[in-house]
Scaffold this active site. Structure first.
Site, PDB file in Angstrom:
ATOM      1  N   ASN A   9       0.802  -1.179   0.255  1.00  0.00           N
ATOM      2  CA  ASN A   9       0.031   0.312  -0.115  1.00  0.00           C
ATOM      3  C   ASN A   9       1.477   1.329   0.091  1.00  0.00           C
ATOM      4  O   ASN A   9       1.505   1.402   1.012  1.00  0.00           O
ATOM      5  CB  ASN A   9      -1.023  -0.191   1.269  1.00  0.00           C
ATOM      6  CG  ASN A   9      -2.193   1.196   1.145  1.00  0.00           C
ATOM      7  OD1 ASN A   9      -1.771   1.962   0.909  1.00  0.00           O
ATOM      8  ND2 ASN A   9      -2.803   1.613   2.555  1.00  0.00           N
ATOM      9  N   LYS A  11       0.167   4.440  -0.368  1.00  0.00           N
ATOM     10  CA  LYS A  11      -0.233   5.634   0.237  1.00  0.00           C
ATOM     11  C   LYS A  11      -0.238   6.896  -0.691  1.00  0.00           C
ATOM     12  O   LYS A  11      -0.219   6.733  -2.081  1.00  0.00           O
ATOM     13  CB  LYS A  11       0.363   5.563   1.833  1.00  0.00           C
ATOM     14  CG  LYS A  11       0.003   4.399   2.624  1.00  0.00           C
ATOM     15  CD  LYS A  11       0.447   4.243   3.945  1.00  0.00           C
ATOM     16  CE  LYS A  11       0.204   3.287   4.888  1.00  0.00           C
ATOM     17  NZ  LYS A  11      -0.457   3.500   5.856  1.00  0.00           N
ATOM     18  N   HIS A  95      -9.678   1.244   4.668  1.00  0.00           N
ATOM     19  CA  HIS A  95      -8.284   1.413   5.262  1.00  0.00           C
ATOM     20  C   HIS A  95      -8.536   2.549   6.755  1.00  0.00           C
ATOM     21  O   HIS A  95      -9.824   4.131   6.299  1.00  0.00           O
ATOM     22  CB  HIS A  95      -7.799   1.693   4.238  1.00  0.00           C
ATOM     23  CG  HIS A  95      -6.347   2.154   5.004  1.00  0.00           C
ATOM     24  ND1 HIS A  95      -5.708   2.506   5.744  1.00  0.00           N
ATOM     25  CD2 HIS A  95      -4.824   1.321   4.947  1.00  0.00           C
ATOM     26  CE1 HIS A  95      -4.315   2.926   6.471  1.00  0.00           C
ATOM     27  NE2 HIS A  95      -4.187   1.690   5.666  1.00  0.00           N
ATOM     28  N   GLU A  97      -6.805   4.917   7.901  1.00  0.00           N
ATOM     29  CA  GLU A  97      -6.401   6.388   7.574  1.00  0.00           C
ATOM     30  C   GLU A  97      -7.824   7.210   6.463  1.00  0.00           C
ATOM     31  O   GLU A  97      -8.273   8.204   6.891  1.00  0.00           O
ATOM     32  CB  GLU A  97      -5.032   6.283   6.326  1.00  0.00           C
ATOM     33  CG  GLU A  97      -4.086   6.619   7.508  1.00  0.00           C
ATOM     34  CD  GLU A  97      -3.207   5.685   7.277  1.00  0.00           C
ATOM     35  OE1 GLU A  97      -2.834   5.050   5.587  1.00  0.00           O
ATOM     36  OE2 GLU A  97      -1.862   5.042   7.276  1.00  0.00           O
ATOM     37  N   GLU A 167      -5.744  -5.207  10.315  1.00  0.00           N
ATOM     38  CA  GLU A 167      -4.524  -4.260  10.680  1.00  0.00           C
ATOM     39  C   GLU A 167      -4.770  -3.465  11.931  1.00  0.00           C
ATOM     40  O   GLU A 167      -5.272  -2.216  11.746  1.00  0.00           O
ATOM     41  CB  GLU A 167      -3.981  -2.977   9.019  1.00  0.00           C
ATOM     42  CG  GLU A 167      -4.025  -3.881   7.841  1.00  0.00           C
ATOM     43  CD  GLU A 167      -3.559  -2.855   6.693  1.00  0.00           C
ATOM     44  OE1 GLU A 167      -2.311  -2.691   6.622  1.00  0.00           O
ATOM     45  OE2 GLU A 167      -4.330  -1.445   7.135  1.00  0.00           O
ATOM     46  N   GLY A 173       2.669   1.744  11.228  1.00  0.00           N
ATOM     47  CA  GLY A 173       3.173   3.264  10.922  1.00  0.00           C
ATOM     48  C   GLY A 173       4.083   3.377  11.971  1.00  0.00           C
ATOM     49  O   GLY A 173       5.400   4.704  12.165  1.00  0.00           O
ATOM     50  N   SER A 213       3.602  -2.024  10.162  1.00  0.00           N
ATOM     51  CA  SER A 213       4.712  -2.577  10.615  1.00  0.00           C
ATOM     52  C   SER A 213       5.492  -3.455  10.035  1.00  0.00           C
ATOM     53  O   SER A 213       6.118  -4.421  10.893  1.00  0.00           O
ATOM     54  CB  SER A 213       4.810  -2.203  11.961  1.00  0.00           C
ATOM     55  OG  SER A 213       4.601  -0.838  12.202  1.00  0.00           O
TER      56      SER A 213
END
Ligand code: 13P
Length: 251
Positions: A9, A11, A95, A97, A167, A173, A213
Site C-alpha cells: 500500500n 498510500k 483502510h 486512514e 490492520e 506506521g 509495521s
C-alpha cells in the site's frame, strides 16, 4: 492451501515517474515468482501507469479506495467503472486512514464492497481496532462490529474474491508490529466470524492479511502463523529491494 498475498500500500507516495523507477528495479527481482500473489496499491494518479507496466507480469495493481456509484456529482471521487476501464482488478476498502481522515464509515464500506463485487473488482477489506479498544478488552467486539457493518447483506457466493486485511491501528506506521501470536488470534476471530456468516468454504478460502509495521526482518515470523495468509505493507513497501525481500520471505 491458501496462496499468500504480499501487498504494497503506497498510500500518498510515488508519482508516475517514481512508480516506474520502482518497477524497473522491482520487477526483475520477482520475475517468475509464483509462490505468492503480489499486489501493488499506488496512489490514484499513478494507478494506470502501474497497471500498464505490470500487465505482462504476475503482479497486479489496485486502487486505494473508490466510490460505490458509477458516476455523479461527487467531486474528487473515482467510480468502479472508471477503475475497470483502466484494467484495475483490486481495491482497498475501509483502510483506517480513510476512516480517520476521510470520514469513511463501515456503512460506506458496505456500499463499496457491494459495488466492487458487482463489477468484478476484488475487494481487500481493512479492519482493525484502536489502541484504546485493545487496552479495554474490546478488540473482538470492534472487529465483529466492523465486519457486521461492512459485510451486511452480502451473500456467500459474492465472497469468492474477498480478501480481508487485519490492520491494528496501533501498529500502523509505528515501527512495532503486533506479535505473530496476537495477530494470529485476531485472524482466527475473523475466520470464525466468516464461518458463522458465510459457512466453512468461505472461512477456509478467504485470505486474511496482516498489516502494521511489517518489514523484511519480521515478515517470515508473521507469515508462519496458521491464520495469516499474507501481508499488507506500507512504509517498507516503498523501496524495491525491501518489498522484493518480503516477497521472498522464508517459509
Ligand atoms: P505500515 O506498514 O507503514 O505500518 O502501514 C501498514 C498499512 O497501513 C498498510 O495498509
Amino acid at each position: 492451501m491458501r496462496k499468500k498475498i504480499i501487498a504494497a500500500n503506497w498510500k500518498m507516495f510515488k508519482n508516475p515517474k517514481e512508480s516506474l523507477d520502482f518497477l524497473d528495479a522491482f520487477l526483475p527481482m520477482v520475475e517468475g515468482h509464483d509462490r505468492d500473489d503480489i499486489l501493488i496499491f499506488p496512489t490514484a494518479t499513478s494507478l494506470s501507469t502501474v497497471i500498464d507496466k505490470v500487465a505482462e507480469t504476475r503482479v497486479r495493481a489496485g486502487a486505494q479506495t473508490m466510490h460505490w456509484l458509477n458516476e455523479g456529482p461527487f467531486t474528487g471521487q473515482t467510480s468502479p467503472t472508471m477503475l475497470t476501464s483502466i484494467g484495475c482488478t483490486h481495491v482497498l476498502l475501509g483502510h483506517s486512514e480513510r476512516r480517520l481522515y476521510a470520514n469513511e464509515s463501515y456503512e460506506h464500506v458496505n456500499l463499496k464492497l457491494k459495488a466492487a463485487v458487482a463489477h468484478d473488482i476484488a475487494p481487500v477489506l481493512c479492519l482493525g481496532e484502536m489502541l484504546a479498544d485493545r487496552q479495554t478488552g474490546y478488540t473482538k467486539d470492534t472487529l465483529l462490529a466492523q465486519m457486521g457493518a461492512a459485510l451486511a447483506n452480502l451473500p456467500a457466493e459474492k465472497m469468492e474474491t474477498l480478501v480481508i486485511a487485519y490492520e491494528p491501528v496501533w501498529a500502523i506506521g509505528t515501527g512495532s508490529s503486533a506479535t505473530p501470536e496476537v495477530a494470529d488470534q485476531a485472524h482466527a476471530m475473523i475466520r470464525e466470524e466468516l464461518h458463522a456468516r458465510f459457512g466453512p468454504v468461505c472461512a477456509h478460502q478467504t485470505r486474511i492479511l496482516y498489516g502494521g509495521s511489517v518489514k523484511p526482518d519480521n515478515v517470515s515470523q508473521i507469515l508462519k502463523m496458521p491464520n495469516i495468509d499474507g501481508a499488507l505493507i506500507g512504509g517498507a513497501s516503498l523501496d524495491p529491494g525491501s518489498l522484493a525481500a518480503m516477497v521472498h520471505y522464508e517459509l
